[in-house]
Write a protein that holds these residues in place. Sequence first.
Motif, mmCIF file in Angstrom:
data_model
loop_
_atom_site.group_PDB
_atom_site.id
_atom_site.type_symbol
_atom_site.label_atom_id
_atom_site.label_comp_id
_atom_site.label_asym_id
_atom_site.label_seq_id
_atom_site.Cartn_x
_atom_site.Cartn_y
_atom_site.Cartn_z
ATOM 1 N N MET A 161 43.731 42.892 39.512
ATOM 2 C CA MET A 161 43.368 43.143 41.376
ATOM 3 C C MET A 161 43.195 42.302 42.073
ATOM 4 N N ASN A 162 44.234 41.556 41.520
ATOM 5 C CA ASN A 162 44.211 40.493 41.818
ATOM 6 C C ASN A 162 43.085 38.880 42.974
ATOM 7 N N ARG A 163 42.294 39.261 42.056
ATOM 8 C CA ARG A 163 40.997 38.237 41.716
ATOM 9 C C ARG A 163 41.562 36.800 41.201
ATOM 10 N N ILE A 164 41.041 35.626 42.014
ATOM 11 C CA ILE A 164 41.730 34.795 41.487
ATOM 12 C C ILE A 164 40.875 33.863 40.774
ATOM 13 N N PHE A 165 40.906 33.490 39.569
ATOM 14 C CA PHE A 165 39.972 32.407 38.748
ATOM 15 C C PHE A 165 40.712 31.234 38.859
ATOM 16 N N LEU A 166 39.733 29.907 38.170
ATOM 17 C CA LEU A 166 40.398 28.834 38.035
ATOM 18 C C LEU A 166 39.525 28.302 37.344
ATOM 19 N N SER A 167 40.115 27.578 36.737
ATOM 20 C CA SER A 167 39.585 27.133 35.045
ATOM 21 C C SER A 167 40.106 25.657 35.406
ATOM 22 N N PRO A 168 39.316 24.512 35.414
ATOM 23 C CA PRO A 168 39.179 23.409 35.081
ATOM 24 C C PRO A 168 39.738 22.891 33.720
ATOM 25 N N HIS A 169 40.474 21.835 34.084
ATOM 26 C CA HIS A 169 40.896 20.956 32.656
ATOM 27 C C HIS A 169 40.281 21.007 31.866
#
Length: 315
Positions: A161-169
């Motif tokens: 659904m083009n949701r954008i997630f960020l997973s930090p290091h």
Amino acid sequence: EKFENEFSYRTNKLISFFNDRENNLWICSFNGLCMLPWQNLLWKTIPLFDNVTGFTIEPRNIAELNNGNFLAGNNSSCGAVMLNIKTQQASVIQNPDYNPKSNDDYSMHAVCKVTDDLILGWGNDGLYQLSDNYDAWKKLKLTAVNFKSLPAAGSFFCDSMNRIFLSPHDGGLFELKIQSQEIEKLEIPDDTAQQYKLTFIDSRNNLWFTAQNGIMKWNLKNNHSENLGVDMKDSTISPINFARSIAEDNQHHFWISTVTNGFYEWYVDDWNQQHWKNYNTSTFPDLKSDIIGEIKKDYEGNLWIGTVEIGRAHV
């Protein structure tokens, strides 16, 4: 499963895989990019250099643009690397805050193609959007929700659904909302002791996290989470430790790489029973190493298993 082919490549460490629209296999390594054309299966090594600083670039991940070029996130330049595949020439799209007199890190550590018109970059000092002409970065001015500062750059993920997630290091999870110009920290279930890191989003939009002692699957829609690979009923299978990457094949079986014991296959049958199988150098000597860098499914459904120490296998 049978290992059909094994290839050597000129690199000293695998970082990640990528398949382009023509199903060519790209490998990011500490020595640049390696590309395996699907037509002839002969490796090509493409060294990358920063045309501003003169340093050799270590690509971390790749995004394919609609003009046929490739954009590489990295840890060793003053921006992100643009590769013209026709000329095999690379240039650096500089971070707009780049200061040659400073020792700060201006690299775009991760890049992400959400749509043809939305290309994102993640540096240590924030998030950026690539211009429509693919020639300049613009820093995003975002409202932070539930946190004060964005941690060190890690990886982007997009669901169907083009949701954008960020997973930090170093773990944690954030959702980027472009329309509202917000970035929100999400609370991961049972994250008090594990420091879960988002690793994969499957075909049903489940988020898969890895940690030192197992993996966790989380469905955001119903907020249901499930821990996997820690307490296995089958005593012949070792618990999953230090999982690194996850892939889903066409039969909805999941393949999990580790840095200690090869890789695992996991699936749920029609009677809702879980099944595990472990593949390592004891059962498959041709694997060469139990340190698996990444597992990737290509557009034709083949699984590629990359070992950190030696070789490549096609299953």
